[in-house]
Scaffold this motif. Structure first.
Motif, PDB file in Angstrom:
ATOM      1  N   MET A   1      62.929  18.589 -14.585  1.00  0.00           N
ATOM      2  CA  MET A   1      62.135  19.337 -15.556  1.00  0.00           C
ATOM      3  C   MET A   1      62.406  20.829 -15.403  1.00  0.00           C
ATOM      4  SD  MET A   1      57.985  19.566 -15.943  1.00  0.00           S
ATOM      5  CE  MET A   1      57.853  17.840 -16.394  1.00  0.00           C
ATOM      6  N   THR A   2      62.711  21.490 -16.512  1.00  0.00           N
ATOM      7  CA  THR A   2      62.936  22.935 -16.485  1.00  0.00           C
ATOM      8  C   THR A   2      61.639  23.662 -16.177  1.00  0.00           C
ATOM      9  OG1 THR A   2      64.695  22.714 -18.121  1.00  0.00           O
ATOM     10  CG2 THR A   2      63.750  24.899 -17.822  1.00  0.00           C
ATOM     11  N   HIS A   3      61.728  24.674 -15.324  1.00  0.00           N
ATOM     12  CA  HIS A   3      60.557  25.473 -14.968  1.00  0.00           C
ATOM     13  C   HIS A   3      60.877  26.937 -15.272  1.00  0.00           C
ATOM     14  CE1 HIS A   3      56.770  25.672 -12.430  1.00  0.00           C
ATOM     15  NE2 HIS A   3      57.015  26.928 -12.753  1.00  0.00           N
ATOM     16  N   PHE A   4      60.109  27.527 -16.155  1.00  0.00           N
ATOM     17  CA  PHE A   4      60.283  28.937 -16.495  1.00  0.00           C
ATOM     18  C   PHE A   4      59.469  29.802 -15.532  1.00  0.00           C
ATOM     19  CE2 PHE A   4      61.304  26.756 -20.403  1.00  0.00           C
ATOM     20  CZ  PHE A   4      62.317  27.521 -20.967  1.00  0.00           C
ATOM     21  N   VAL A   5      60.106  30.790 -14.931  1.00  0.00           N
ATOM     22  CA  VAL A   5      59.426  31.803 -14.129  1.00  0.00           C
ATOM     23  C   VAL A   5      59.613  33.122 -14.854  1.00  0.00           C
ATOM     24  CG1 VAL A   5      59.311  33.014 -11.912  1.00  0.00           C
ATOM     25  CG2 VAL A   5      59.784  30.546 -11.976  1.00  0.00           C
ATOM     26  N   VAL A   6      58.521  33.673 -15.401  1.00  0.00           N
ATOM     27  CA  VAL A   6      58.598  34.827 -16.288  1.00  0.00           C
ATOM     28  C   VAL A   6      57.986  36.046 -15.605  1.00  0.00           C
ATOM     29  CG1 VAL A   6      58.660  33.439 -18.385  1.00  0.00           C
ATOM     30  CG2 VAL A   6      56.457  34.136 -17.478  1.00  0.00           C
ATOM     31  N   VAL A   7      58.685  37.191 -15.731  1.00  0.00           N
ATOM     32  CA  VAL A   7      58.288  38.397 -15.018  1.00  0.00           C
ATOM     33  C   VAL A   7      58.283  39.565 -15.990  1.00  0.00           C
ATOM     34  CG1 VAL A   7      58.686  39.802 -12.964  1.00  0.00           C
ATOM     35  CG2 VAL A   7      59.541  37.444 -13.021  1.00  0.00           C
ATOM     36  N   ALA A   8      57.155  40.262 -16.082  1.00  0.00           N
ATOM     37  CA  ALA A   8      57.030  41.401 -16.995  1.00  0.00           C
ATOM     38  C   ALA A   8      57.690  42.643 -16.398  1.00  0.00           C
ATOM     39  CB  ALA A   8      55.561  41.675 -17.291  1.00  0.00           C
ATOM     40  N   GLY A   9      57.900  43.625 -17.250  1.00  0.00           N
ATOM     41  CA  GLY A   9      58.494  44.877 -16.824  1.00  0.00           C
ATOM     42  C   GLY A   9      57.486  45.814 -16.185  1.00  0.00           C
ATOM     43  N   ALA A  10      57.840  47.090 -16.139  1.00  0.00           N
ATOM     44  CA  ALA A  10      57.015  48.085 -15.466  1.00  0.00           C
ATOM     45  C   ALA A  10      55.598  48.094 -16.019  1.00  0.00           C
ATOM     46  CB  ALA A  10      57.644  49.473 -15.627  1.00  0.00           C
ATOM     47  N   TRP A  11      54.638  48.344 -15.123  1.00  0.00           N
ATOM     48  CA  TRP A  11      53.204  48.546 -15.418  1.00  0.00           C
ATOM     49  C   TRP A  11      52.431  47.267 -15.703  1.00  0.00           C
ATOM     50  CZ3 TRP A  11      56.325  51.214 -19.337  1.00  0.00           C
ATOM     51  CH2 TRP A  11      56.794  52.458 -18.897  1.00  0.00           C
ATOM     52  N   LEU A  12      53.085  46.154 -15.955  1.00  0.00           N
ATOM     53  CA  LEU A  12      52.402  44.969 -16.471  1.00  0.00           C
ATOM     54  C   LEU A  12      52.433  43.815 -15.474  1.00  0.00           C
ATOM     55  CD1 LEU A  12      53.778  44.945 -20.128  1.00  0.00           C
ATOM     56  CD2 LEU A  12      51.720  46.081 -19.235  1.00  0.00           C
ATOM     57  N   GLY A  13      51.385  42.993 -15.523  1.00  0.00           N
ATOM     58  CA  GLY A  13      51.314  41.821 -14.679  1.00  0.00           C
ATOM     59  C   GLY A  13      51.588  40.548 -15.441  1.00  0.00           C
TER      60      GLY A  13
ATOM     61  N   VAL B   1      64.536  28.548 -14.917  1.00  0.00           N
ATOM     62  CA  VAL B   1      64.963  29.604 -15.819  1.00  0.00           C
ATOM     63  C   VAL B   1      64.169  30.853 -15.447  1.00  0.00           C
ATOM     64  CG1 VAL B   1      65.132  30.410 -18.205  1.00  0.00           C
ATOM     65  CG2 VAL B   1      65.512  27.992 -17.665  1.00  0.00           C
ATOM     66  N   LEU B   2      64.843  31.848 -14.884  1.00  0.00           N
ATOM     67  CA  LEU B   2      64.214  33.120 -14.559  1.00  0.00           C
ATOM     68  C   LEU B   2      64.259  34.018 -15.788  1.00  0.00           C
ATOM     69  CD1 LEU B   2      65.641  34.044 -11.027  1.00  0.00           C
ATOM     70  CD2 LEU B   2      63.373  33.134 -11.571  1.00  0.00           C
ATOM     71  N   VAL B   3      63.158  34.651 -16.112  1.00  0.00           N
ATOM     72  CA  VAL B   3      63.070  35.514 -17.291  1.00  0.00           C
ATOM     73  C   VAL B   3      62.567  36.876 -16.850  1.00  0.00           C
ATOM     74  CG1 VAL B   3      62.088  35.821 -19.592  1.00  0.00           C
ATOM     75  CG2 VAL B   3      62.544  33.504 -18.725  1.00  0.00           C
ATOM     76  N   GLY B   4      63.362  37.917 -17.104  1.00  0.00           N
ATOM     77  CA  GLY B   4      62.977  39.271 -16.747  1.00  0.00           C
ATOM     78  C   GLY B   4      62.960  40.171 -17.958  1.00  0.00           C
ATOM     79  N   HIS B   5      61.881  40.917 -18.120  1.00  0.00           N
ATOM     80  CA  HIS B   5      61.737  41.853 -19.239  1.00  0.00           C
ATOM     81  C   HIS B   5      61.850  43.292 -18.726  1.00  0.00           C
ATOM     82  CE1 HIS B   5      58.902  44.534 -21.582  1.00  0.00           C
ATOM     83  NE2 HIS B   5      59.831  44.234 -22.468  1.00  0.00           N
ATOM     84  N   SER B   6      62.631  44.111 -19.419  1.00  0.00           N
ATOM     85  CA  SER B   6      62.712  45.545 -19.157  1.00  0.00           C
ATOM     86  C   SER B   6      63.068  45.807 -17.690  1.00  0.00           C
ATOM     87  CB  SER B   6      61.394  46.208 -19.573  1.00  0.00           C
ATOM     88  OG  SER B   6      61.514  47.606 -19.633  1.00  0.00           O
ATOM     89  N   TYR B   7      62.253  46.597 -16.965  1.00  0.00           N
ATOM     90  CA  TYR B   7      62.550  46.886 -15.558  1.00  0.00           C
ATOM     91  C   TYR B   7      62.787  45.620 -14.749  1.00  0.00           C
ATOM     92  CZ  TYR B   7      61.366  46.970 -10.669  1.00  0.00           C
ATOM     93  OH  TYR B   7      61.385  46.704  -9.312  1.00  0.00           O
ATOM     94  N   SER B   8      62.009  44.565 -14.985  1.00  0.00           N
ATOM     95  CA  SER B   8      62.078  43.408 -14.097  1.00  0.00           C
ATOM     96  C   SER B   8      63.402  42.673 -14.187  1.00  0.00           C
ATOM     97  CB  SER B   8      60.919  42.435 -14.339  1.00  0.00           C
ATOM     98  OG  SER B   8      61.102  41.675 -15.513  1.00  0.00           O
ATOM     99  N   GLY B   9      64.237  43.010 -15.181  1.00  0.00           N
ATOM    100  CA  GLY B   9      65.578  42.462 -15.182  1.00  0.00           C
ATOM    101  C   GLY B   9      66.342  42.787 -13.912  1.00  0.00           C
ATOM    102  N   VAL B  10      66.005  43.904 -13.269  1.00  0.00           N
ATOM    103  CA  VAL B  10      66.704  44.287 -12.037  1.00  0.00           C
ATOM    104  C   VAL B  10      66.331  43.348 -10.893  1.00  0.00           C
ATOM    105  CG1 VAL B  10      67.139  46.138 -10.387  1.00  0.00           C
ATOM    106  CG2 VAL B  10      66.953  46.665 -12.829  1.00  0.00           C
ATOM    107  N   PRO B  11      65.049  43.228 -10.499  1.00  0.00           N
ATOM    108  CA  PRO B  11      64.754  42.272  -9.424  1.00  0.00           C
ATOM    109  C   PRO B  11      65.011  40.818  -9.800  1.00  0.00           C
ATOM    110  CG  PRO B  11      62.717  43.175 -10.333  1.00  0.00           C
ATOM    111  CD  PRO B  11      63.847  43.997 -10.888  1.00  0.00           C
ATOM    112  N   VAL B  12      64.828  40.462 -11.066  1.00  0.00           N
ATOM    113  CA  VAL B  12      65.122  39.091 -11.487  1.00  0.00           C
ATOM    114  C   VAL B  12      66.615  38.800 -11.362  1.00  0.00           C
ATOM    115  CG1 VAL B  12      65.285  37.620 -13.553  1.00  0.00           C
ATOM    116  CG2 VAL B  12      63.109  38.681 -12.933  1.00  0.00           C
ATOM    117  N   GLY B  13      67.455  39.760 -11.749  1.00  0.00           N
ATOM    118  CA  GLY B  13      68.897  39.567 -11.606  1.00  0.00           C
ATOM    119  C   GLY B  13      69.319  39.447 -10.159  1.00  0.00           C
ATOM    120  N   ILE B  14      68.688  40.235  -9.280  1.00  0.00           N
ATOM    121  CA  ILE B  14      68.975  40.116  -7.852  1.00  0.00           C
ATOM    122  C   ILE B  14      68.557  38.738  -7.354  1.00  0.00           C
ATOM    123  CG2 ILE B  14      68.382  40.998  -5.561  1.00  0.00           C
ATOM    124  CD1 ILE B  14      67.964  43.766  -6.915  1.00  0.00           C
ATOM    125  N   ALA B  15      67.338  38.331  -7.711  1.00  0.00           N
ATOM    126  CA  ALA B  15      66.823  37.041  -7.251  1.00  0.00           C
ATOM    127  C   ALA B  15      67.653  35.880  -7.771  1.00  0.00           C
ATOM    128  CB  ALA B  15      65.366  36.883  -7.690  1.00  0.00           C
TER     129      ALA B  15
END
Length: 231
Positions: A1-13, A69-83
């Motif tokens: 089963m696909t599991h989405f892990v979604v991460v917002a960008g700067a300032w947001l939770g 499936v890792l999902v990174g928005h805005s700033y969080s693309g940086v730590p998501v890409g590393i992870a």
């Protein structure tokens, strides 16, 4: 089963993904929305870029998630890409939503003319204050949506923006989709454009602004599901 892990960008939770997560779950998907250290309900926690990368890796490995499936928005693309480069065969795909991507040895602020941001961090005891409401103009957001963003935003830890990225795998080895939001510019960042031109990454566009989890949540959820199915 696909599991989405979604991460917002700067300032947001994690709350920023509420509507997208609801649409994904209604379609039968499994979703974990992650708040990074130092923001929102975790704002008391100290954080650098490596902390954020470990947050994402920990969210995957700590729950023994597979087919992620890792999902990174805005700033969080940086730590998501590393992870994404650290979780091995747990990764199905990484999706960058109008995001910066990590470049080895560089920080988030090295990718664009960022002197005003650096000055703001220095003037606010090491944090990047959230934007005022007027800074969201022209991004396809309603007044209500802007109000939600500004009400929920918290200062962002400055070290996460200046620390250099350390990559376990070259970006081009990651199975990835880049979502470009056209009201925020027509072109993805140069490292992304190169990978798209080489055929290594998929590029899709949205006719909205930089905050599609608010302006177009159902469309974004659909694109995430389609990206997860890409090969």
């Amino acid at each position: 089963m696909t599991h989405f892990v979604v991460v917002a960008g700067a300032w947001l939770g994690a709350w920023a993904w509420d509507e997208v997560a609801a649409d994904l779950e209604a379609a039968g998907e499994t979703v974990s929305a992650l708040t990074l250290s130092g923001v929102a309900e975790r704002r008391a926690e100290p954080a650098g870029l490596e902390t954020h990368a470990r947050d994402v890796v920990g969210a995957v490995e700590g729950r023994d998630l597979r087919d992620v499936v890792l999902v990174g928005h805005s700033y969080s693309g940086v730590p998501v890409g590393i992870a994404a480069g650290r979780i091995g065969d747990r990764l199905r795909r990484v999706v960058f939503v109008d995001a910066n991507v990590p470049v080895s040895g560089e920080g988030f602020l090295d990718a664009w003319p960022s002197d005003p941001v650096r000055a703001a961090i220095a003037a606010h005891d090491g944090v990047w204050p959230p934007p005022a409401a007027e800074e969201f103009a022209g991004q396809g957001l309603t007044d209500e949506q802007i109000g939600r963003i500004t009400a929920g935003a918290t200062p962002h830890p400055g070290a996460t923006l200046t620390d250099p990225a350390r990559l376990a795998r070259p970006l081009g080895e990651l199975p990835a989709t880049y979502v470009k939001c056209l009201l925020d510019g027509d072109e993805p960042p140069p490292p992304v454009a190169e990978l798209v031109a080489d055929g290594r990454w998929e590029l899709v566009t949205m006719d909205t602004g930089h905050w599609p989890m608010f302006s177009r949540p159902a469309e974004l959820a659909r694109l995430l599901r389609e990206s997860a199915a890409a090969r």
